[in-house]
Design an enzyme around this catalytic site. Structure first.
Site, PDB file in Angstrom:
ATOM      1  N   HIS A  46     -61.059  -5.900  25.996  1.00 34.88           N
ATOM      2  CA  HIS A  46     -60.421  -7.023  25.285  1.00 34.88           C
ATOM      3  C   HIS A  46     -59.286  -6.464  24.442  1.00 34.88           C
ATOM      4  O   HIS A  46     -59.527  -5.776  23.449  1.00 34.88           O
ATOM      5  CB  HIS A  46     -61.433  -7.753  24.417  1.00 34.88           C
ATOM      6  CG  HIS A  46     -60.807  -8.844  23.599  1.00 34.88           C
ATOM      7  ND1 HIS A  46     -60.256  -9.958  24.176  1.00 34.88           N
ATOM      8  CD2 HIS A  46     -60.617  -8.987  22.259  1.00 34.88           C
ATOM      9  CE1 HIS A  46     -59.766 -10.732  23.224  1.00 34.88           C
ATOM     10  NE2 HIS A  46     -59.961 -10.169  22.059  1.00 34.88           N
ATOM     11  N   ASP A  48     -56.279  -7.171  22.159  1.00 34.33           N
ATOM     12  CA  ASP A  48     -55.556  -8.144  21.341  1.00 34.33           C
ATOM     13  C   ASP A  48     -54.064  -7.872  21.341  1.00 34.33           C
ATOM     14  O   ASP A  48     -53.638  -6.743  21.108  1.00 34.33           O
ATOM     15  CB  ASP A  48     -56.069  -8.093  19.895  1.00 34.33           C
ATOM     16  CG  ASP A  48     -57.450  -8.691  19.772  1.00 34.33           C
ATOM     17  OD1 ASP A  48     -57.629  -9.840  20.211  1.00 34.33           O
ATOM     18  OD2 ASP A  48     -58.355  -8.013  19.247  1.00 34.33           O
ATOM     19  N   ASP A 170     -62.594 -14.506  23.150  1.00 30.60           N
ATOM     20  CA  ASP A 170     -62.587 -14.267  21.705  1.00 30.60           C
ATOM     21  C   ASP A 170     -62.141 -15.441  20.823  1.00 30.60           C
ATOM     22  O   ASP A 170     -62.546 -15.505  19.671  1.00 30.60           O
ATOM     23  CB  ASP A 170     -61.727 -13.018  21.401  1.00 30.60           C
ATOM     24  CG  ASP A 170     -61.964 -12.449  20.014  1.00 30.60           C
ATOM     25  OD1 ASP A 170     -63.040 -12.722  19.452  1.00 30.60           O
ATOM     26  OD2 ASP A 170     -61.091 -11.738  19.482  1.00 30.60           O
ATOM     27  N   HIS A 411     -54.474 -15.169  19.754  1.00 32.56           N
ATOM     28  CA  HIS A 411     -55.482 -15.712  18.831  1.00 32.56           C
ATOM     29  C   HIS A 411     -55.602 -14.962  17.506  1.00 32.56           C
ATOM     30  O   HIS A 411     -56.425 -15.348  16.678  1.00 32.56           O
ATOM     31  CB  HIS A 411     -56.851 -15.838  19.533  1.00 32.56           C
ATOM     32  CG  HIS A 411     -57.372 -14.565  20.107  1.00 32.56           C
ATOM     33  ND1 HIS A 411     -57.107 -14.178  21.400  1.00 32.56           N
ATOM     34  CD2 HIS A 411     -58.137 -13.588  19.583  1.00 32.56           C
ATOM     35  CE1 HIS A 411     -57.690 -13.011  21.627  1.00 32.56           C
ATOM     36  NE2 HIS A 411     -58.319 -12.636  20.550  1.00 32.56           N
TER      37      HIS A 411
HETATM   38 ZN   LIG Z   1     -59.327 -10.876  20.183  1.00 30.09          ZN
END
Ligand SMILES: [Zn+2]
Ligand SMILES: *[C@@H]1O[C@H](CO)[C@@H](O)[C@H](O)[C@H]1NC(C)=O
Ligand SMILES: *[C@@H]1O[C@H](CO)[C@@H](O)[C@H](O)[C@H]1NC(C)=O
Ligand SMILES: *[C@@H]1O[C@H](CO)[C@@H](O)[C@H](O)[C@H]1NC(C)=O
Ligand SMILES: *[C@@H]1O[C@H](CO)[C@@H](O)[C@H](O)[C@H]1NC(C)=O
Ligand SMILES: *[C@@H]1O[C@H](CO)[C@@H](O)[C@H](O)[C@H]1NC(C)=O
Ligand SMILES: *[C@@H]1O[C@H](CO)[C@@H](O)[C@H](O)[C@H]1NC(C)=O
Length: 929
Positions: A46, A48, A170, A411
């Protein structure tokens, strides 16, 4: 096909495009065993697109002192490991990172990666530029960022690179409009990790963690139906099975001659977890996410142990254990679920608000970083400036602002949940994008008007600063309108004189007024700008075009609204619509919630960037009275209210306007009492609401909300304020049989209706503690010119209508606020021959390549909203444009990465007994038993 019929949806079309066909992607999923429990292991990372570090720092692995994370190494390492064993699988999600990495690879490496993609060993899921936030993003920006990522994947990998699954593991709550968009983008299914803890507990009990989301109350099913799977452990591996270099779990030690042989123990623990998981899911397939934040930088660790895990668990089949473990991907897992041909629980509402425990509601980020949220919204409006792209001037530089906007949808970006230095980086990227965008518009306007006069952009009109207008005796103003219908908009320009003549593009004089700049504005602008007055006049801009005003005087206007103020308190006391003869009582004031510092008996959760947790449900009033001063001219009447040194407001009523403007200024929020504060404005009215109120989803469809209630489970409310907050992207309303009060916002904000007849909106937050969700900073914003704390200014537009016709007014109003009209320098031009009907919004018109243009037309009314405007509409494309000859049209999915006639999604059957839930009115009252 030159005419097309629109039914409450967005269609994407390529004008002049040709239709191509593709071979189908290779069948690459590992076989499963029908008589066993099949455990799908999905290796993933994951990544970001900015959070504790900036997007570029994450890419390179810079600043590992903040967080150890380097995406370039992850991709290097994963590709290497995939080549070592053809059974292995990996999924990749964020195209922002993949694109950066791809450009640095040799052509032989690119070939290798193509091969992995073609064989299904490396699979793209989601595939947008980033994994967007769902609460605070506007649908137009989400569609743009998805289109950008998916376009790159299509052009690089062809149909095998097209993600089949949407993957939002997420984001902190899930919006219905996102699900609707994903369905219309052609995704077969959607997986996520976070939902309310009470909702999860009930779904586990009833095996409803996999469901069918009917994501629109207006689109005919299955158009907006999206199969939705809730992942078992957020997006983490099961307890004890994390084999990343960042984890401490024991590796599989499988040499019996060495110490600490643990295969039997590992297999036993794994089987226990698999059995537990299968008890709360419906089929003989379960999924495990083997990875987490920025994992697989040294992918060998993960794969070596996963290879062994699969080997040793499956070896137990010889002993009669009916468990089959395999490397898999979300689309392989989804395919198996589809094959079961079962029926699935149906859901019609959304997954907001998200709470991970009784006092831990993630409703703070709906408002966190209000200035960044506004900046993102204005940037979006600038980017939607389409004129330049219609005049054959297609600049690659545009992609700079597109990239900046795409990254900002992440996000931890527009959500406001990043570290301060990362928030600064997002703002910087947007600012760079603006500069390029302005060059582009200047050039295209110069091209159209034949003028090379210098153009100045006034970006600081919000604080009455514009060097050109305040220092010039004579100037002209270009007003650009990116909407496909004419708009009327009040322009306020800082000026230093006291009387001006304003005339329009035909030389006709236009009414205008000069009003003094308020003391509050002077305070905010500090030493920037010196104008003593503001020149105010209404502009009318043609659809998709611009017009020019040169800078006359007064005629009286008609008034549509009337407001009254309480002479004792100085607060608003009533609002009337003179056309419809409606009047409501309306008191508005400002309050602050005392943010919890985490020291109390129920829970140690403080309020922070993500979480809203007031220490008490009763907010403190900032001042019971406001000092007022009023200014009345025929063009505008305003009442300026002072509540405190850090809260003021101008209530403005423009002649000819059907909305009342509340321009609020909040900050610096004082913290010398060591209390974090969450500042709200509350409208208390005589409207009889019986707990219901309405908020939009990503700026598009509207959902009904009910205080202390969730449509799909029996809510135990533990946070009476935070647990009743919902995201407001562009508008919220309360109504009864006679009156509807709509509030249109200029950025994403959180809000709720705690008491009947009341609507509150959170404007600003300043907090002294971290809320322990990873950002590790208090949300305590300051800036160069506001070292004592950030000052934020924004506008709320209020309108009062009859409920049956309110949408006809507030939908267009919200679009005008989102696509704010542009103000700069000559003449008049419209890209459209005729204005589109009011129900149709031109969402996208952009040059796609040399020969084709991407057009998105949107029917913007929900089926139940308007007698007139909710009807289907037919648009004649041939006659629409002045500068384009339409030679051909091909229809695409919403994200423009698949031809419509090739779009074949899995079909899913809802459980019987729930199918009746599809109603043509908001259907949220339904409680499933
Ligand atoms: Zn995230
Ligand atoms: C799926 O189930 C339905 C009944 O629910 C049945 O009519 C249909 O034939 C089944 N399809 C397959 C492929 O088994
Ligand atoms: C602006 O107007 C004020 C008041 O009339 C005057 O004192 C000031 O000098 C003017 N400023 C400039 C820069 O013209
Ligand atoms: C505000 O909340 C804190 C706890 O977070 C509490 O200690 C303090 O007394 C409260 N202050 C007021 C004025 O209510
Ligand atoms: C908040 O910011 C102010 C101004 O920079 C600073 O003085 C104060 O220490 C900060 N407080 C916290 C808790 O970060
Ligand atoms: C005014 O708008 C600019 C962007 O044009 C923004 O940077 C600034 O923060 C805004 N000022 C206030 C006080 O909201
Ligand atoms: C996908 O990419 C290919 C190769 O560049 C292109 O020919 C095709 O038109 C694209 N498909 C769509 C739907 O844009």
């Amino acid at each position: 096909m030159a005419a097309m019929s629109l039914q409450l949806t967005v269609v994407s079309l390529f004008l002049l495009g040709g239709v191509l066909t593709f071979p189908l992607g290779q069948e690459s999923c590992h076989p499963t065993k029908p008589d066993m429990l099949n455990v799908h292991l999905v290796p993933h990372t994951h990544d970001d697109v900015g959070w504790l570090k900036t997007v570029d720092q994450y890419f390179y692995g810079d600043r590992n002192d903040i967080q150890h994370a380097g995406v370039q190494y992850i991709l290097d390492s994963v590709v290497d490991q995939l080549l070592k064993n053809p059974d292995r699988r990996f999924i990749y999600v964020e195209t922002a990172f993949f694109y950066r990495w791809w450009r640095q690879q040799s052509s032989s490496m690119q070939q290798t990666v193509k091969q992995l993609v073609n064989e299904g060993r490396l699979e793209f899921v989601n595939g947008g530029w980033c994994m967007s936030d769902e609460a605070t993003t506007h649908y137009s920006a989400v569609i743009d960022q998805m289109t950008m990522g998916l376009r790159f994947l299509n052009e690089t990998f062809g149909p095998c690179g097209r993600p089949r699954v949407a993957w939002h593991i997420d984001p902190f709550g899930h919006a219905r409009e996102h699900a609707s968009m994903f369905a219309q983008m052609g995704y077969d299914g959607f997986f996520f990790g976070r939902l309310d803890y009470q909702d999860r507990a009930r779904r586990m009990m009833y095996r409803e963690q996999e469901l069918l989301w009917r994501a629109s109350d207006s689109l005919t099913p299955p158009m907006a139906d999206l199969f939705t799977g809730i992942l078992p452990n957020g997006y983490n591996p099961p307890e004890g099975f994390c084999w990343d270099q960042s984890c401490d779990d024991a590796p599989i030690r499988d040499d019996p001659d060495l110490e600490d042989y643990n295969v039997d123990d590992v297999v036993k623990r794994f089987l226990a977890i698999a059995e537990g998981q299968s008890a709360v899911y419906k089929t003989n397939h379960i999924i495990m996410t083997m990875g987490s934040d920025f994992q697989y930088e040294n992918a060998n660790l993960w794969y070596k142990n996963l290879d062994k895990l699969i080997h040793y668990v499956n070896a137990q089949q010889a002993n009669g254990i009916k468990v089959n473990v395999l490397y898999s991907t979300p689309s392989c897992y989804l395919q198996e679920l589809h094959r079961t041909n079962l029926t699935w629980a149906l859901k019609n509402d959304d997954f907001f608000p998200y709470a991970d425990d009784a006092h831990d509601f993630w409703t703070g980020y709906f408002t966190s970083r209000p200035a960044l949220k506004r900046y993102e919204r204005i940037s979006n409006s600038n980017l939607q400036v389409v004129l330049g792209r219609l005049t054959n001037i297609y600049f690659p530089v545009l992609s700079l602002s597109e990239e900046a906007m795409a990254v900002a949808q992440h996000h931890d970006a527009v959500s406001g949940t990043e570290k301060q230095h990362v928030a600064n980086d997002y703002a910087r990227r947007l600012a760079n994008g603006w500069q390029h965008c302005q060059v582009l518009v200047s050039n295209s306007l110069a091209g159209l008007s034949g003028s090379t006069a210098e153009r100045i952009y006034c970006d600081n009109l919000n604080i009455s600063v514009c060097p050109l207008t305040e220092s010039s005796k004579k100037f002209s103003v270009n007003v650009y309108n990116p909407l496909a219908r004419p708009v009327t908009w009040p322009v306020r320009l800082p000026v230093n004189g006291t009387a001006y003549v304003v005339s329009d593009a035909n030389g006709k004089s236009v009414d205008s007024q000069v009003v003094p700049v308020s003391p509050a504005t002077r305070e905010v602008r500090r030493s920037r700008g010196f104008a003593v007055n503001e020149l105010v006049f209404q502009v009318q801009a043609p659809p998709l075009g611009y017009t020019t005003y040169s800078v006359s005087l007064v005629i009286t206007y008609e008034h549509f609204l009337q407001v009254t103020f309480d002479p004792d308190t100085g607060l608003l006391s009533s609002l009337s619509n003179l056309e419809t003869k409606q009047t409501i009582k309306l008191t508005q004031n400002f309050y602050w919630y005392n943010a919890s510092d985490g020291n109390n008996v129920e829970s140690i959760q403080p309020s922070g960037a993500y979480i809203f947790r007031p220490n008490s449900s009763t907010p403190f009033v900032i001042s019971k009275t406001a000092k007022t001063e009023s200014i009345q001219t025929p063009a505008v009447q305003e009442v300026r209210q002072w509540f405190s040194p850090w809260v003021s407001q101008v209530v403005r009523l423009y002649a000819d306007s059907r909305a009342l403007e509340l321009e609020w200024t909040v900050g610096p929020v004082p913290i010398d009492d060591d209390l974090g504060k969450e500042v709200i404005t509350r409208l208390d009215t005589s409207i009889q609401t019986a707990q219901y109120f309405y908020t939009d989803s990503n700026g598009r469809e509207v959902l009904q909300r009910k205080t202390d209630f969730r449509p799909t489970w029996n809510l135990k409310q533990s946070e009476p304020i935070a647990g009743n907050y919902y995201p407001i992207n562009s508008r919220a309303f309360i109504k009864d049989d006679d009156d509807q009060l709509t509030v249109v916002t200029d950025r994403s904000q959180g809000g709720g209706s705690i008491n009947n007849g009341s609507l509150e909106i959170m404007l600003h937050r300043r907090l002294l503690y971290d809320d322990v969700r990873g950002v590790a900073e208090p949300l305590n914003e300051t800036s160069g010119i506001f070292p004592k704390g950030l000052v934020v200014r924004g506008r709320l537009l209020l309108s009062l209508d009859r409920p049956a016709s309110a949408a006809d007014a507030h939908r267009p109003l919200a679009q005008e606020v989102v696509l704010q009209t542009w103000k700069h320098e000559r003449r008049s031009f419209s890209g459209l021959q005729a204005a589109l009907p009011p129900a149709v919004h031109l969402l996208t018109l952009s040059q796609w390549d040399k020969d084709s243009v991407l057009l998105r037309l949107e029917h913007q009314f929900q089926s139940w909203e308007s007698k007139v405007n909710s009807q289907p509409v037919t648009v004649n494309l041939q006659k629409l444009f002045t500068t384009l000859d339409v030679l051909g049209v091909s229809e695409l999915n919403l994200s423009a990465n698949q031809w419509k006639d090739e779009m074949k999604r899995f079909s899913w059957t809802p459980e019987s007994g729930t199918a009746h839930l599809h109603l043509s009115v908001p259907s949220l009252q339904h409680i499933r038993t």
